[in-house]
Design a protein around this motif. Structure first.
Motif, PDB file in Angstrom:
ATOM      1  N   ARG A  29      -2.511  40.827  28.741  1.00 51.15           N
ATOM      2  CA  ARG A  29      -1.149  40.669  29.273  1.00 51.15           C
ATOM      3  C   ARG A  29      -0.693  39.223  29.046  1.00 51.15           C
ATOM      4  O   ARG A  29      -1.412  38.282  29.418  1.00 51.15           O
ATOM      5  N   GLY A  55       3.659  39.053  31.404  1.00 48.76           N
ATOM      6  CA  GLY A  55       2.440  39.537  32.042  1.00 48.76           C
ATOM      7  C   GLY A  55       2.286  41.048  31.959  1.00 48.76           C
ATOM      8  O   GLY A  55       2.361  41.645  30.889  1.00 48.76           O
ATOM      9  N   ALA A  57       4.301  43.274  33.091  1.00 50.25           N
ATOM     10  CA  ALA A  57       5.576  43.939  33.381  1.00 50.25           C
ATOM     11  C   ALA A  57       6.554  43.854  32.221  1.00 50.25           C
ATOM     12  O   ALA A  57       7.761  43.962  32.415  1.00 50.25           O
ATOM     13  N   GLY A  91       7.035  43.405  19.465  1.00 50.24           N
ATOM     14  CA  GLY A  91       6.602  44.136  20.653  1.00 50.24           C
ATOM     15  C   GLY A  91       7.847  44.590  21.410  1.00 50.24           C
ATOM     16  O   GLY A  91       8.968  44.547  20.879  1.00 50.24           O
ATOM     17  N   GLY A  94      10.727  41.956  21.609  1.00 51.30           N
ATOM     18  CA  GLY A  94      11.449  41.759  20.357  1.00 51.30           C
ATOM     19  C   GLY A  94      12.326  42.960  19.998  1.00 51.30           C
ATOM     20  O   GLY A  94      13.482  42.794  19.584  1.00 51.30           O
ATOM     21  N   ASP A 113       3.306  39.590  13.020  1.00 52.61           N
ATOM     22  CA  ASP A 113       2.019  39.586  12.315  1.00 52.61           C
ATOM     23  C   ASP A 113       1.146  40.767  12.727  1.00 52.61           C
ATOM     24  O   ASP A 113      -0.010  40.840  12.352  1.00 52.61           O
ATOM     25  N   ARG A 114       1.717  41.695  13.528  1.00 56.74           N
ATOM     26  CA  ARG A 114       0.945  42.888  13.901  1.00 56.74           C
ATOM     27  C   ARG A 114       1.746  44.142  13.604  1.00 56.74           C
ATOM     28  O   ARG A 114       2.966  44.155  13.776  1.00 56.74           O
ATOM     29  N   ALA A 124       0.234  49.216  26.535  1.00 60.09           N
ATOM     30  CA  ALA A 124       0.573  49.242  27.969  1.00 60.09           C
ATOM     31  C   ALA A 124       0.435  50.641  28.549  1.00 60.09           C
ATOM     32  O   ALA A 124       0.668  51.639  27.863  1.00 60.09           O
ATOM     33  N   GLN A 127       3.762  52.300  33.421  1.00 56.57           N
ATOM     34  CA  GLN A 127       4.498  52.493  34.671  1.00 56.57           C
ATOM     35  C   GLN A 127       5.624  51.463  34.786  1.00 56.57           C
ATOM     36  O   GLN A 127       5.438  50.289  34.411  1.00 56.57           O
ATOM     37  N   LYS A 237       4.648  38.847   8.755  1.00 56.43           N
ATOM     38  CA  LYS A 237       4.481  37.394   8.582  1.00 56.43           C
ATOM     39  C   LYS A 237       3.737  36.805   9.786  1.00 56.43           C
ATOM     40  O   LYS A 237       4.064  37.101  10.935  1.00 56.43           O
ATOM     41  N   ARG A 238       2.739  35.975   9.513  1.00 58.96           N
ATOM     42  CA  ARG A 238       2.042  35.267  10.592  1.00 58.96           C
ATOM     43  C   ARG A 238       2.476  33.811  10.574  1.00 58.96           C
ATOM     44  O   ARG A 238       2.339  33.127   9.564  1.00 58.96           O
ATOM     45  N   THR A 258       7.193  36.259  21.046  1.00 56.04           N
ATOM     46  CA  THR A 258       5.847  36.321  20.472  1.00 56.04           C
ATOM     47  C   THR A 258       4.756  36.537  21.517  1.00 56.04           C
ATOM     48  O   THR A 258       3.567  36.439  21.187  1.00 56.04           O
ATOM     49  N   GLY A 261       1.311  34.901  21.614  1.00 51.63           N
ATOM     50  CA  GLY A 261       1.408  33.996  20.467  1.00 51.63           C
ATOM     51  C   GLY A 261       2.173  32.725  20.788  1.00 51.63           C
ATOM     52  O   GLY A 261       1.954  31.679  20.160  1.00 51.63           O
ATOM     53  N   GLY A 276      -6.852  43.433  30.304  1.00 53.12           N
ATOM     54  CA  GLY A 276      -7.002  44.715  30.999  1.00 53.12           C
ATOM     55  C   GLY A 276      -7.674  45.733  30.096  1.00 53.12           C
ATOM     56  O   GLY A 276      -7.469  45.725  28.885  1.00 53.12           O
ATOM     57  N   LEU A 278      -8.405  49.851  29.355  1.00 50.93           N
ATOM     58  CA  LEU A 278      -7.849  51.181  29.594  1.00 50.93           C
ATOM     59  C   LEU A 278      -8.803  52.233  29.042  1.00 50.93           C
ATOM     60  O   LEU A 278      -9.326  52.080  27.941  1.00 50.93           O
TER      61      LEU A 278
HETATM   62  C1  LIG Z   1      -3.856  46.941  29.798  1.00 54.12           C
HETATM   63  C2  LIG Z   1      -2.388  46.674  29.934  1.00 54.12           C
HETATM   64  C3  LIG Z   1      -1.598  47.533  30.683  1.00 54.12           C
HETATM   65  C4  LIG Z   1      -0.220  47.281  30.827  1.00 54.12           C
HETATM   66  N1  LIG Z   1       0.541  48.152  31.550  1.00 54.12           N
HETATM   67  C5  LIG Z   1       1.874  47.911  31.704  1.00 54.12           C
HETATM   68  C6  LIG Z   1       2.690  48.809  32.442  1.00 54.12           C
HETATM   69  O1  LIG Z   1       2.214  49.833  32.935  1.00 54.12           O
HETATM   70  N2  LIG Z   1       4.013  48.500  32.578  1.00 54.12           N
HETATM   71  C7  LIG Z   1       4.560  47.378  32.014  1.00 54.12           C
HETATM   72  O2  LIG Z   1       5.763  47.140  32.188  1.00 54.12           O
HETATM   73  N3  LIG Z   1       3.804  46.514  31.302  1.00 54.12           N
HETATM   74  C8  LIG Z   1       2.480  46.752  31.150  1.00 54.12           C
HETATM   75  N4  LIG Z   1       1.702  45.876  30.433  1.00 54.12           N
HETATM   76  C9  LIG Z   1       2.296  44.619  29.979  1.00 54.12           C
HETATM   77  C10 LIG Z   1       3.023  44.754  28.662  1.00 54.12           C
HETATM   78  O3  LIG Z   1       2.214  45.397  27.718  1.00 54.12           O
HETATM   79  C11 LIG Z   1       3.411  43.348  28.168  1.00 54.12           C
HETATM   80  O4  LIG Z   1       4.068  42.629  29.162  1.00 54.12           O
HETATM   81  C12 LIG Z   1       4.323  43.475  26.948  1.00 54.12           C
HETATM   82  O5  LIG Z   1       3.705  44.249  25.967  1.00 54.12           O
HETATM   83  C13 LIG Z   1       4.719  42.126  26.387  1.00 54.12           C
HETATM   84  O6  LIG Z   1       5.551  42.388  25.280  1.00 54.12           O
HETATM   85  P1  LIG Z   1       5.799  41.289  24.158  1.00 54.12           P
HETATM   86  O7  LIG Z   1       6.755  41.896  23.223  1.00 54.12           O
HETATM   87  O8  LIG Z   1       6.125  39.996  24.812  1.00 54.12           O
HETATM   88  O9  LIG Z   1       4.348  41.064  23.500  1.00 54.12           O
HETATM   89  P2  LIG Z   1       3.559  41.848  22.355  1.00 54.12           P
HETATM   90  O10 LIG Z   1       3.654  43.310  22.510  1.00 54.12           O
HETATM   91  O11 LIG Z   1       2.195  41.243  22.341  1.00 54.12           O
HETATM   92  O12 LIG Z   1       4.322  41.468  21.025  1.00 54.12           O
HETATM   93  C14 LIG Z   1       4.242  40.166  20.498  1.00 54.12           C
HETATM   94  C15 LIG Z   1       4.737  40.194  19.070  1.00 54.12           C
HETATM   95  O13 LIG Z   1       4.723  38.860  18.567  1.00 54.12           O
HETATM   96  C16 LIG Z   1       4.040  38.837  17.337  1.00 54.12           C
HETATM   97  N5  LIG Z   1       3.407  37.528  17.168  1.00 54.12           N
HETATM   98  C17 LIG Z   1       2.685  36.835  18.076  1.00 54.12           C
HETATM   99  N6  LIG Z   1       2.228  35.696  17.540  1.00 54.12           N
HETATM  100  C18 LIG Z   1       2.687  35.663  16.271  1.00 54.12           C
HETATM  101  C19 LIG Z   1       2.552  34.737  15.190  1.00 54.12           C
HETATM  102  N7  LIG Z   1       1.839  33.603  15.303  1.00 54.12           N
HETATM  103  N8  LIG Z   1       3.153  35.029  14.008  1.00 54.12           N
HETATM  104  C20 LIG Z   1       3.873  36.170  13.847  1.00 54.12           C
HETATM  105  N9  LIG Z   1       4.021  37.083  14.827  1.00 54.12           N
HETATM  106  C21 LIG Z   1       3.438  36.819  16.024  1.00 54.12           C
HETATM  107  C22 LIG Z   1       3.045  39.986  17.421  1.00 54.12           C
HETATM  108  O14 LIG Z   1       2.658  40.414  16.131  1.00 54.12           O
HETATM  109  C23 LIG Z   1       3.871  41.031  18.139  1.00 54.12           C
HETATM  110  O15 LIG Z   1       4.682  41.712  17.209  1.00 54.12           O
HETATM  111  C24 LIG Z   1       0.341  46.135  30.234  1.00 54.12           C
HETATM  112  C25 LIG Z   1      -0.449  45.288  29.454  1.00 54.12           C
HETATM  113  C26 LIG Z   1      -1.795  45.550  29.302  1.00 54.12           C
HETATM  114  C27 LIG Z   1      -2.633  44.635  28.475  1.00 54.12           C
END
Ligand SMILES: Cc1cc2nc3c(=O)[nH]c(=O)nc-3n(C[C@H](O)[C@H](O)[C@H](O)COP(=O)(O)OP(=O)(O)OC[C@H]3O[C@@H](n4cnc5c(N)ncnc54)[C@H](O)[C@@H]3O)c2cc1C
Length: 364
Positions: A29, A55, A57, A91, A94, A113-114, A124, A127, A237-238, A258, A261, A276, A278
């Motif tokens: 998270r 985190g 959420a 993610g 984004g 980069d994923r 996730a 919920q 792209k990373r 990110t 990241g 976490g 699962l």
């Molecule tokens: C076990 C678990 C259970 C969860 N359960 C819930 C839930 O029930 N309800 C809820 O609301 N949330 C839940 N979450 C939280 C939720 O998954 C996260 O808060 C959410 O995914 C964050 O989204 P994000 O887009 O910020 O990050 P991410 O999904 O991690 O996306 C980040 C993006 O940035 C890119 N990136 C990062 N660094 C770089 C780099 N250097 N260069 C290029 N690209 C980069 C990655 O490739 C990716 O595309 C859970 C998380 C976990 C781990």
């Protein structure tokens, strides 16, 4: 409201083989001390909007944060007209931000980069609850974010986004939902007190909430497909650093989504991953409820997801033993296993309180 008589709901089948590919998942998270980051700054002539650190959420808060991103960009465009924007990260933060930016008439390019299936968002549980996140921010803004997110998800029920409303049964109050009931009375259906939870082996009082279940394996591909259909391009792209971003990305407007990241890219020392585990059991369509007790059980259309651990850590190594432990703890609660000892990194263990200050919600 107090409800007395309830017949038992179906008991889950806890048969679990951690060696099955995909049965064990580890996610980190993107937890940020104090609050998630949702603000803008000027960097070397660029307008950068940050949207990370949500985190546990991120799914829950996504649409509301995307609406705030849209507000910030709209204000910028009023004095500095642009035709394009770059979104860093594919993610949930984004993808929802990109969706809302399209409504401003911008051409969008998303860098990641994923693959979608490897993002934290895809892992996730799903919920809708404001859990494992800090929210020390302007309360009016927080209310607007939560309200926009909830109503957007609720409005998308039945429209192919993988969203449905579900009861959530809990022996103890669920912090991530109580917070919303207190902050925004009337947004969620009222919580009920039960003399006992309606399950085999349950004799204690408990609580019944109604919340949303958002299935990431349906929701995220739907967002991506819709974006592509509207002309958004995805670039594999990373980025190695902030300098790399500024050198590579030509767009003047940059939305930084990110997740973890951002810790390195933006040298954000407030970021600290909360890992976490699962366990993914086979789907059981008869289970139409969520259950939260020393972990959670979210029956989705692809899997019955059992999770809820929070421990500090940023590696994503699989841990089949931990996943089996999670399943055993819930199986014991339903009388399907002799009582098992509480795992030390389980959500309700006092040692986990060291993760953060009292504002951290750790109940879901
Ligand atoms: C076990 C678990 C259970 C969860 N359960 C819930 C839930 O029930 N309800 C809820 O609301 N949330 C839940 N979450 C939280 C939720 O998954 C996260 O808060 C959410 O995914 C964050 O989204 P994000 O887009 O910020 O990050 P991410 O999904 O991690 O996306 C980040 C993006 O940035 C890119 N990136 C990062 N660094 C770089 C780099 N250097 N260069 C290029 N690209 C980069 C990655 O490739 C990716 O595309 C859970 C998380 C976990 C781990």
């Amino acid at each position: 409201m107090h409800v007395r008589e309830l017949t038992n709901l179906p008991t889950p089948d806890f048969a679990f083989d951690p060696s099955v590919p995909g049965a064990c998942v580890t996610g980190v998270r993107p937890y940020r001390k104090g609050t998630f980051r949702l603000n803008s700054e000027r960097v070397s002539g660029r307008f950068v909007v940050h949207n990370y650190g949500h985190g546990g959420a991120g799914i829950t808060l996504s649409w509301g944060c995307a609406a705030k991103v849209q507000d910030m960009v709209r204000q910028f465009l009023a004095t500095s007209p642009q035709t394009e924007a770059a979104v860093l990260g594919a993610g949930v933060m984004g993808l929802t931000a990109a969706t809302m930016l399209l409504d401003l008439g911008l051409k969008i390019r998303i860098f990641s980069d994923r693959k979608l299936t490897d993002t934290t968002s895809f892992k996730a549980g799903g919920q809708w609850a404001v859990s494992v996140v800090e929210t020390a921010m302007n309360q009016q803004d927080l209310k607007a974010i939560i309200k926009t997110s909830y109503t957007t998800f609720k409005d998308s029920i039945g429209k192919g986004f993988g969203v449905c409303e579900r009861p959530n049964y809990c022996p103890k109050p669920a912090d991530g939902l109580e917070m919303v009931l207190n902050l925004l009375p009337g947004l969620l259906p009222a919580r009920q007190r039960l003399d006992r939870l309606p399950f085999q082996n349950h004799t204690q009082p408990g609580f019944l909430y109604r919340t949303l279940l958002i299935e990431p394996p349906i929701f995220l591909p739907r967002l991506k497909n819709d974006l592509e259909a509207r002309g958004v391009t995805f670039v594999d792209k990373r980025f190695a650093s902030k300098a790399d971003i500024l050198a590579t990305v030509p767009q003047k407007i940059i939305i930084n989504c990110t997740g973890m990241g951002a810790k390195k890219l933006w040298n954000d020392t407030e970021m600290a991953g909360v890992r976490g585990y699962l366990a993914m059991l086979p789907a059981q369509p008869a289970l139409q409820y969520l259950y939260s007790r020393n972990g959670y059980l979210f029956p989705r259309s692809d899997h019955v997801v059992i999770g809820g651990t929070t421990d500090p850590g940023e590696d994503e190594d699989l841990n089949p033993a931990k996943c089996k432990e999670l399943v055993d703890v819930l199986a014991a609660a339903f009388g399907r296993l002799a009582q098992v000892p509480m795992p030390v990194d389980h959500i309700d263990h006092p040692r986990n309180r060291r993760l953060a200050d009292p504002r951290l919600s750790v109940s879901d």
